[in-house]
Design a protein around this motif. Structure first.
Motif, short mmCIF file in Angstrom:
data_model
loop_
_atom_site.label_atom_id
_atom_site.label_comp_id
_atom_site.label_asym_id
_atom_site.label_seq_id
_atom_site.Cartn_x
_atom_site.Cartn_y
_atom_site.Cartn_z
N ASN A 188 0.85 -1.19 0.00
CA ASN A 188 0.00 0.00 0.00
C ASN A 188 0.88 1.24 0.00
O ASN A 188 1.76 1.39 0.86
CB ASN A 188 -0.90 0.02 1.24
N LYS A 238 -7.32 -1.06 -7.72
CA LYS A 238 -6.49 -0.79 -6.55
C LYS A 238 -6.04 0.67 -6.49
O LYS A 238 -5.18 1.02 -5.69
CB LYS A 238 -5.27 -1.72 -6.54
N TRP A 268 -3.24 5.01 -2.60
CA TRP A 268 -4.13 5.89 -1.86
C TRP A 268 -3.57 7.31 -1.95
O TRP A 268 -2.47 7.51 -2.47
CB TRP A 268 -4.20 5.48 -0.39
N PRO A 307 -5.52 0.25 6.07
CA PRO A 307 -4.50 -0.73 5.72
C PRO A 307 -3.15 -0.40 6.36
O PRO A 307 -2.95 0.66 6.94
CB PRO A 307 -4.40 -0.61 4.19
N PHE A 361 0.21 0.86 5.61
CA PHE A 361 0.82 1.64 4.53
C PHE A 361 2.34 1.41 4.56
O PHE A 361 3.01 1.73 5.54
CB PHE A 361 0.51 3.13 4.70
N THR A 394 -1.41 -1.16 -4.16
CA THR A 394 -2.64 -0.40 -3.99
C THR A 394 -2.27 1.04 -3.67
O THR A 394 -1.42 1.29 -2.81
CB THR A 394 -3.50 -0.98 -2.86
#
Length: 256
Positions: A39, A105, A72, A140, A142, A70
């Motif tokens: 992440n 994602k 963010w 999550p 990270f 993924t």
């Protein structure tokens, strides 16, 4: 919380972006050797975009299995999805549209004009974080979180003296009356930021020197939010010579 904070100084913006890109590629390969998925939290701004461009143009970018990452964002401007101010648009233009990511994602914040208001947008992103979190967690793990830092010491959209920097009971906060336009934004809260394994801050320019110096000197988080940006494993300030002007020599790492 770790106190391992390092400052890595580079001669100029171009070498700064190139160095961070190379480190990202190397570290991401290591992370994906250890974990099935990774992440990564992205940021906006001039240097954030420069780093992503440098990752894209690196000859080693193909060595990353992009489908296992993924993505963010630490914060977002609550503007239309095609607005040039939007961090998502900058990241797509610089990197994400050019590498084989799994689009499912890529977790962008809701945008203005899509039928939700700022408060609901914050709740929606908090739900996305929770859905991707390990059991019993709200967000999550990270592996790497990129953060920009403003001349006033703000990180994400957590500004000095504003209530949002003190909010700890939610993962995403709506921001109104931002001192930096546009006024409406969405941001991760400080506990989420501090949960990241590694926080990488990329700063350039003399206007950032005071904020870094104050943060490393122990300024209060309320007055200088970047003082609270500390990752669980490591916190690194990647800076150019101008931004390093007020960093004590003892804190400048010769290598990493």
């Amino acid at each position: 919380m770790t106190t391992d904070r390092r400052v890595l100084v580079h001669p100029d913006k171009e070498s700064l972006a190139g160095s961070v890109a190379a480190r990202f590629i190397t570290k991401m390969i290591d992370i994906l050797d250890e974990f099935e998925e990774a992440n990564v939290v992205l940021t906006g701004g001039t240097m954030g975009e420069k780093v992503l461009e440098a990752i894209r143009t690196s000859p080693a970018s193909h060595t990353i299995d992009w489908s296992r990452i993924t993505f963010w964002w630490g914060d977002e401007r609550f503007v239309a999805r095609d607005d040039a101010d939007r961090n998502e648009l900058q990241a797509r233009r610089a990197l994400l549209d050019h590498v084989p990511v799994d689009e499912s994602k890529v977790h962008a914040y809701p945008a203005a004009g899509e039928g939700v208001d700022l408060d609901e947008a914050a709740r929606m992103y908090a739900r996305e974080l929770a859905e991707a979190a390990p059991e019993g967690k709200e967000y999550p793990r990270f592996n790497i979180m990129f953060l920009g830092v403003g001349p006033d010491g703000h990180i994400a959209s957590l500004f000095p003296g504003h209530d949002e920097i003190r909010i700890t009971d939610t993962s995403v906060v709506p921001v109104r009356n931002s001192p930096k336009p546009p006024p409406e934004r969405l941001s991760l809260t400080l506990p989420v930021i501090q949960s990241a394994d590694r926080i990488w801050m990329v700063l350039a320019g003399a206007d950032k020197a005071s904020a870094i110096g104050l943060a490393l000197a122990g300024a209060s988080v309320d007055e200088v939010p970047v003082a609270g940006a500390q990752g669980r494993k490591r916190t690194v300030f990647f800076v150019d010579q101008e931004a390093a002007a007020e960093v004590p020599a003892a804190l400048i790492a010769p290598s990493y």
